[in-house]
Scaffold this active site. Sequence first.
Site, PDB file in Angstrom:
ATOM      1  N   TYR A  80       0.845  -1.201   0.000  1.00  0.00           N
ATOM      2  CA  TYR A  80       0.000   0.000   0.000  1.00  0.00           C
ATOM      3  C   TYR A  80       0.875   1.245   0.000  1.00  0.00           C
ATOM      4  CZ  TYR A  80       0.893   0.726   5.013  1.00  0.00           C
ATOM      5  OH  TYR A  80       1.487   0.954   6.229  1.00  0.00           O
ATOM      6  N   CYS A  81       0.267   2.382  -0.326  1.00  0.00           N
ATOM      7  CA  CYS A  81       0.962   3.671  -0.334  1.00  0.00           C
ATOM      8  C   CYS A  81      -0.057   4.768  -0.026  1.00  0.00           C
ATOM      9  CB  CYS A  81       1.661   3.904  -1.675  1.00  0.00           C
ATOM     10  SG  CYS A  81       0.538   4.025  -3.086  1.00  0.00           S
ATOM     11  N   ARG A  82       0.192   5.973  -0.472  1.00  0.00           N
ATOM     12  CA  ARG A  82      -0.724   7.075  -0.194  1.00  0.00           C
ATOM     13  C   ARG A  82      -1.999   6.968  -1.028  1.00  0.00           C
ATOM     14  NH1 ARG A  82      -2.019  11.594  -2.597  1.00  0.00           N
ATOM     15  NH2 ARG A  82      -0.310  11.448  -4.066  1.00  0.00           N
ATOM     16  N   TYR A 108      -3.413   4.048   1.926  1.00  0.00           N
ATOM     17  CA  TYR A 108      -3.332   3.964   3.385  1.00  0.00           C
ATOM     18  C   TYR A 108      -4.602   4.509   4.024  1.00  0.00           C
ATOM     19  CZ  TYR A 108      -1.876   5.352   8.111  1.00  0.00           C
ATOM     20  OH  TYR A 108      -1.807   5.541   9.458  1.00  0.00           O
TER      21      TYR A 108
END
Length: 120
Positions: A80-82, A108
């Site tokens: 996952y990331c932003r 996120y």
Amino acid sequence: MFKTMAVVVLGLVLAACGNAGDTGQAALTAVQGGALLVDVRTAEEFATGHLPGAINIPHGEIVEGLAALKTAKSTEVVLYCRSGNRSGMATSSLAEAGFSNAMNAGAYSSLKPLWDAAGS
């Protein structure tokens, strides 16, 4: 004609929203089952908050990072990331490197409420 187009567009939007929730739930279930959880944001972003149990490997270093951890290419990996963009790139990089079970869990901010509700 316009009404029909509006209904189709609304359906696509609702389907996309449903899929985001489905992906988050699938990611949570995978992690609860032992999948490796990787935050592919920068170290600075990771330090401002991350999901419990996540490790940080920036997206551009994902293949090398998992290799350094001696992660088997069959290991289930949830990324996952932003926003889901960098985790998508990392998922593609892993697939090209032969990792067969990498999942782009997306953003996120979408995942955190699921993790909080699950007590994870």
